[in-house]
Write an enzyme that holds these catalytic residues in place. Structure first.
Site, PDB file in Angstrom:
ATOM      1  N   ASP A   1       0.823  -1.201   0.000  1.00 42.86           N
ATOM      2  CA  ASP A   1       0.000   0.000   0.000  1.00 42.86           C
ATOM      3  C   ASP A   1       0.863   1.260   0.000  1.00 42.86           C
ATOM      4  O   ASP A   1       1.925   1.315   0.621  1.00 42.86           O
ATOM      5  CB  ASP A   1      -0.889  -0.020   1.248  1.00 42.86           C
TER       6      ASP A   1
ATOM      7  N   GLU B   1       1.167  -0.579  -5.151  1.00 44.35           N
ATOM      8  CA  GLU B   1       0.212   0.484  -5.418  1.00 44.35           C
ATOM      9  C   GLU B   1       1.043   1.771  -5.492  1.00 44.35           C
ATOM     10  O   GLU B   1       1.315   2.410  -4.478  1.00 44.35           O
ATOM     11  CB  GLU B   1      -0.840   0.596  -4.314  1.00 44.35           C
TER      12      GLU B   1
END
Length: 778
Positions: free
Chosen positions: A447, A500
């Site tokens: 993330d 990401e």
């Protein structure tokens, strides 16, 4: 609890009291300067001058204050002039007796919970302690008679920041040490003046259980006999300023159910049954294999279900829809459910909201046995400021950067890890390995990578300091990500890491040893979310069809950079919350057109180069935004609701998309190579039409055609290769069973020798409105 005496047997409390009194009389009679057990004393011992066994004032003060670095050096049993000195620190005890074979010696009460005695023995014996409290007597091992449970190699690797299985060294581990069952505790707290263990086993008073410092590595350790799995605990840390703080274990493998914050001693006894899955997991790298992921927030997929209950429903549902993988939003423990798991406090513990770690293993195992891979969101970019967790863990910045500007994340109110500190990098790298090795996770989606890579991320001028080269790149974060990826891929064959990363950072999925034009080696990820494709294509789809011709480039621009990285096409949770609307609700037009637009978009997405990811609820065109409070609107699929057929139709399309996708290597084998794609027509903006070929390694094609206009286009001519005798429609998003108008090409389509679009042959197709069709050689 002390058992009640029975009418037919002796009272245990009275019996123990008699024994303690008898022992006390024996010691009093022998005294501390006379030989109580002369037979055990050699002749040469008689010339030694006996010393007082009592602790000196300095040791007493440090133990009471929780600042003693070597409690084992003064507590327990030690050879001294005149014999063996026994010392115990047992706050609230009335009496302490040493037991060793036939020897029973009651220690002198020195006050403040300290007990001592000198026994004229030539060697330190194995011994136990009989401790009398008000109303009860306990026989127990002496924790301070044991050697350290960590060896020099562990400490060396921790100090170097290279312990790739850190969770096996630090934390709480039920074990048998020197023939005694108990739990070994170890924690990294280099700035602490002292550390003690507190838990249910000592009524949350760690005074009598100080840990020892194991030197320059900054590790504190204690083996507690008799403590087993299921016990609650925390570390009581004395800060540099003398104040104290109770902290959860950073490497706890199990926690209490939030909002409770204690760590839990855990011992896994799970037996895996996914050997067949693991054996073939590494047959092909992820970028050359089919990968269609269903993104799930476990607590709200079916609210109220535990890990084991999910294991009875989720694998069947995902397998029925044909997804190759699930991607779980963070399962690491987090105090606030509304963070969806993205503010982690327990990096080594699956959230206890749904069960214990073995229950989570059961869920992963069942998914594997159903042929479904498990990806997991991993959050190494930041952590919350809770004062019982990692923030200023030992009284000073430890896991976070020492520079407040570097430590504070400007967007989320959290703290950023100090990626330049080797022990912190080790904590995170080992954590990535931990999930893959211990829980058989098949991949980590990392993330917020962009927030890690840039020193000026969300910061204004003056709020950040350039790196040593004058740039904005966070060199420490780059080195960390490279190390993490290299270590995971080396240790766990067949896994994939996914970034990401929302910028154009060069080389996210390039190997770490391959230098790029920027002068950096690759970050080493296997895949990267294609945020540009997601943003552009959703912008296009949200426009009224009459305006789409002016934005045609939004749908074609992705092919300009499609092979710069190994991409995933993500329609994730981030796109269906906070006022962004669900996927179907983003689409223009009435309800029929909205569903048709979503179906056409999904058909385009599944054919586009890159892997697929779709968030739960979007597979059946849920109209409402996702809420973690109630999850997907499953009632929309209930047959008793008249509109449910509309939603079941979209779900049936997703099932067929996955089925054809997995059976068609042209759609995935060359996802990352330009030879796997060829435009047929990419500039038909006036028609709102896109057509392209996907090609297998042997040249076998699939023709994908999308008509994003709300009109039927009959006899639409497209150029095709001349070596295909006929084309067969294998998927049409306008099919009646999906809720469409059933316009299409039911019969095989034969090419005509008329060249078109620069190709030697052409076909004439009927293009349904707001639809995508796929055709393969018949």
């Amino acid at each position: 609890m002390t058992p009640r005496p029975s009418s037919s047997g002796p009272d245990p409390e009275k019996t123990a009291a008699k024994k303690a009194a008898k022992s006390a009389k024996a010691v009093k009679k022998a005294g501390t300067k006379k030989a109580a057990v002369k037979k055990a004393v050699p002749r040469e011992a008689a010339v030694e001058v006996a010393v007082s066994p009592c602790l000196d004032a300095g040791d007493r003060e440090r133990l009471l204050a929780g600042t003693h670095h070597e409690p084992h050096a003064v507590l327990g049993a030690h050879r001294v002039p005149g014999g063996v000195a026994f010392r115990a620190f047992r706050p609230y005890a009335l009496a302490v007796t040493v037991l060793s074979g036939k020897l029973r010696v009651e220690l002198h009460n020195d006050g403040d919970g300290f007990f001592s005695g000198l026994v004229p023995l030539s060697e330190v014996p194995l011994h136990r302690l009989l401790v009398a409290y008000e109303g009860t007597v306990q026989e127990t091992e002496d924790p301070y008679r044991f050697l350290p449970t960590l060896g020099d190699l562990d400490l060396h690797l921790i100090g170097e920041g290279r312990h790739e299985q850190l969770w096996q060294a630090l934390g709480a581990h039920p074990t048998t040490h020197e023939g005694v069952a108990g739990t070994r505790f170890a924690v990294w707290a280099p700035n602490a003046r002292g550390v003690r263990v507190a838990g249910g086993f000592n009524f949350w008073d760690g005074t009598g259980h100080p840990m020892r410092s194991l030197g320059s590595a900054g590790v504190w350790e204690l083996f507690l006999p008799g403590v087993g799995a299921g016990e609650l605990y925390k570390f009581e840390i004395t800060r540099p300023d003398g104040s104290r703080t109770f902290r959860a274990d950073p490497l706890a493998r199990r926690t209490e159910v939030p909002p409770a914050t204690s760590s839990v001693v855990h011992a896994s006894d799970y037996t895996w049954g996914d050997g067949e899955w693991l054996a073939r997991r590494a047959d092909a790298p992820a970028h050359e294999a089919p990968l269609s992921a269903y993104e799930i927030h476990l607590p709200s997929w079916r609210p109220g279900l535990t890990y084991r209950q999910l294991a009875e429903q989720l694998p069947a549902y995902v397998a029925d829809l044909g997804f190759t993988h699930v991607e779980l939003m963070p399962v690491s423990e987090h105090p606030f459910g509304g963070s969806w798991g993205y503010q982690v406090t327990g990096f080594y513990a699956p959230t206890a909201r749904l069960g214990d770690p073995d229950d989570f293993k059961y869920l992963v195992d069942r998914l594997h046995r159903a042929g479904i891979g498990v990806l997991m969101d991993w959050v190494p970019a930041h952590f919350p400021r809770d004062d019982w967790a990692l923030a200023e863990f030992d009284g000073r910045p430890l896991y976070e950067h020492s520079d407040p500007l570097r430590a504070a994340h400007p967007d989320w109110g959290t703290l950023e890890f100090d990626f330049g500190r080797r022990e912190v990098r080790n904590f995170l790298v080992a954590n990535a390995v931990y999930w893959c090795e211990e829980f058989h996770i098949d991949g980590l989606r990392v993330d917020a990578v962009a927030s890690m890579l840039y020193l000026d991320y969300s910061r204004e001028p003056g709020q950040w300091t350039p790196n040593e080269h004058g740039g904005r790149e966070n060199l420490d974060a780059v080195a960390f990500l490279q190390e993490m990826n290299a270590t995971v891929y080396r240790r766990v064959p067949g896994v994939v890491t996914v970034a990401e990363e929302s910028t154009a950072w060069d080389g996210v999925t390039r190997a770490t040893h391959h230098m790029g034009p920027s002068g950096f080696g690759g970050l080493g990820f296997g895949l990267k979310w294609n945020m540009g494709w997601m943003h552009d294509s959703l912008e296009y789809m949200s426009r009224e069809p009459v305006h789409r011709k002016y934005h045609h480039g939004d749908m074609t621009f992705s092919m300009v950079y499609a092979y710069s990285e190994n991409y995933v096409l993500p329609i994730s949770h981030d796109e269906v919350v906070h006022g962004k609307k669900s996927l179907v609700s983003k689409m223009p037009g009435d309800w029929w057109q909205q569903r048709a637009n979503e179906r056409a978009y999904l058909g385009f997405m599944w054919a586009h180069p890159g892997k697929q990811l779709l968030f739960m609820g979007q597979e059946f065109a849920q109209g409402a935004e996702w809420s973690e409070a109630h999850g997907p609107d499953w009632w929309l699929l209930d047959p008793e609701y008249g509109a449910s057929a509309d939603h079941r139709g979209v779900r049936d399309l997703v099932r067929d998309l996955n089925t054809v996708y997995r059976a068609t290597p042209a759609l995935w084998r060359r996802d990352t190579h330009p030879s796997g794609f060829a435009w047929v027509v990419g500039d038909a903006a006036e028609d709102d039409v896109l057509a392209f070929l996907r090609l297998d390694t042997d040249g076998t094609p699939l023709l994908a055609v999308s008509n994003f206009a709300p009109v039927i286009r009959p006899d639409y001519r497209l150029g095709v290769p001349d070596d295909v005798p006929a084309w067969h429609e294998v998927l049409n998003t306008d099919a009646a069973r999906y809720g469409g108008g059933d316009v299409g090409n039911p019969d095989p389509v034969k090419p005509e020798p008329q060249g078109w679009h620069g190709r030697p042959a052409s076909v004439r197709l009927t293009l349904p409105p707001l639809a995508t069709v796929w055709l393969r050689p018949a």
